[in-house]
Scaffold this motif. Structure first.
Motif, short mmCIF file in Angstrom:
data_model
loop_
_atom_site.label_atom_id
_atom_site.label_comp_id
_atom_site.label_asym_id
_atom_site.label_seq_id
_atom_site.Cartn_x
_atom_site.Cartn_y
_atom_site.Cartn_z
N ASP A 7 1.02 -1.22 0.28
CA ASP A 7 0.00 0.12 0.07
C ASP A 7 0.88 1.12 -0.14
N VAL A 8 0.92 1.92 -1.19
CA VAL A 8 2.00 2.99 -1.49
C VAL A 8 1.48 4.17 -0.59
N ASP A 9 0.25 4.29 0.02
CA ASP A 9 -0.23 5.38 0.79
C ASP A 9 0.62 5.30 2.39
N ARG A 10 0.85 4.09 2.44
CA ARG A 10 1.52 3.84 3.90
C ARG A 10 3.08 4.28 4.12
N ILE A 11 3.50 4.42 2.75
CA ILE A 11 5.09 4.47 2.70
C ILE A 11 5.28 5.91 2.62
N ASP A 12 6.19 6.49 3.50
CA ASP A 12 6.53 7.61 3.79
C ASP A 12 7.67 8.11 2.66
N VAL A 13 7.11 8.92 1.75
CA VAL A 13 8.07 9.07 0.71
C VAL A 13 9.29 10.20 1.20
N ASP A 14 9.14 11.05 1.98
CA ASP A 14 10.21 11.74 2.78
C ASP A 14 11.29 10.82 3.39
N ARG A 15 10.60 9.76 4.21
CA ARG A 15 11.83 8.90 4.93
C ARG A 15 12.38 8.16 3.77
N ARG A 37 8.57 10.14 -8.19
CA ARG A 37 8.19 9.70 -9.81
C ARG A 37 8.50 8.36 -9.81
N SER A 38 9.76 7.87 -9.34
CA SER A 38 10.03 6.34 -9.35
C SER A 38 9.20 5.52 -8.67
N MET A 39 8.68 6.01 -7.57
CA MET A 39 7.44 5.36 -6.66
C MET A 39 6.45 5.34 -7.32
N ALA A 40 5.79 6.35 -8.09
CA ALA A 40 4.42 6.31 -8.76
C ALA A 40 4.37 5.61 -9.89
N HIS A 41 5.80 5.00 -10.35
CA HIS A 41 5.64 4.15 -11.61
C HIS A 41 6.16 2.78 -11.40
N SER A 42 6.03 2.52 -10.14
CA SER A 42 6.62 0.98 -9.65
C SER A 42 5.61 0.50 -8.56
N LEU A 43 5.89 -0.89 -8.34
CA LEU A 43 5.54 -1.65 -7.41
C LEU A 43 6.21 -1.26 -6.08
N ASN A 44 5.69 -0.68 -4.93
CA ASN A 44 6.46 -0.36 -4.05
C ASN A 44 5.96 -1.46 -2.84
N VAL A 45 7.10 -1.80 -2.03
CA VAL A 45 6.94 -2.63 -0.96
C VAL A 45 7.48 -2.03 0.40
N GLY A 46 6.66 -1.75 1.50
CA GLY A 46 7.13 -1.35 2.79
C GLY A 46 7.23 -2.01 3.70
N ALA A 47 8.26 -2.10 4.61
CA ALA A 47 8.40 -3.07 5.77
C ALA A 47 8.08 -2.27 6.88
N PHE A 48 7.37 -2.56 7.87
CA PHE A 48 6.77 -1.73 9.09
C PHE A 48 6.84 -2.63 10.28
N GLU A 49 7.34 -1.86 11.43
CA GLU A 49 7.44 -2.28 12.86
C GLU A 49 6.64 -1.39 13.59
N ASP A 50 5.62 -1.79 14.30
CA ASP A 50 4.79 -0.98 15.14
C ASP A 50 4.23 0.29 14.48
N VAL A 59 9.97 -2.13 -7.27
CA VAL A 59 10.07 -3.17 -8.33
C VAL A 59 9.58 -2.42 -9.63
N VAL A 60 10.50 -2.09 -10.49
CA VAL A 60 10.27 -1.77 -11.89
C VAL A 60 9.37 -2.82 -12.62
N LEU A 87 11.13 -8.21 3.28
CA LEU A 87 10.96 -7.30 2.06
C LEU A 87 11.07 -8.31 0.61
N VAL A 88 12.18 -9.01 0.63
CA VAL A 88 12.40 -9.89 -0.67
C VAL A 88 11.48 -11.01 -0.77
N GLU A 89 11.01 -11.38 0.62
CA GLU A 89 9.92 -12.66 0.25
C GLU A 89 8.63 -11.89 -0.18
N ARG A 90 8.38 -10.86 0.32
CA ARG A 90 7.16 -10.21 -0.34
C ARG A 90 7.18 -9.77 -1.66
N VAL A 91 8.34 -9.20 -2.22
CA VAL A 91 8.58 -9.04 -3.46
C VAL A 91 8.43 -10.55 -4.45
#
Length: 136
Positions: A7-15, A37-50, A59-60, A87-91
């Protein structure tokens, strides 16, 4: 516990921009605009803790035949705790679901991690070519 999401909306672009532009050897100095721009045109995967973003992978892909795994980054304070593996497992799971036949990546320091998920050296590197472009 590490959770992983596309879910790209959960990924903090600034971070992600800070990690890549200030600490990732392959992306030092990359602008925030280029990261966004690269995030907007890719499959993005974020890992979260708490609920906090602690790792990222991009992933392009054409979602059918080919993918390039790139910009894999784990926050320095969370390294060695399975974030990269998650991350790699999810990808690889996402790409298998898309029925992508070929995925490529480049790494200078994580060969063992990627090998555990089926990545290896090119069988015939003489068939591959590359080109760089000067920044505009």
């Amino acid at each position: 516990m590490i959770t992983v999401s596309t879910d790209v909306d959960r990924i903090d672009v600034d971070r992600v921009h800070r990690w890549l532009s200030e600490d990732a050897y392959w992306a030092l100095g990359r602008s925030r605009e280029v990261v966004a721009r690269s995030m907007a045109h890719s499959l993005n995967v974020g890992a979260f803790e708490d609920g906090e973003l602690v790792g990222y992978a991009r992933v392009v892909t054409d979602h059918a035949t080919f993918a390039w795994l790139c910009d894999v980054y784990v926050d320095r304070g969370h390294r060695g705790r399975g974030v990269g593996r998650a991350l790699v497992e999810r990808v690889t799971s996402e790409l298998a679901g898309l029925e992508v036949r070929r995925a490529l990546l480049a790494t200078g320091d994580a060969h063992e991690l990627y090998a555990a998920y089926g990545f290896g050296p090119l069988e015939d590197p003489s068939r591959w070519m590359w080109r760089t472009f000067a920044p505009q």
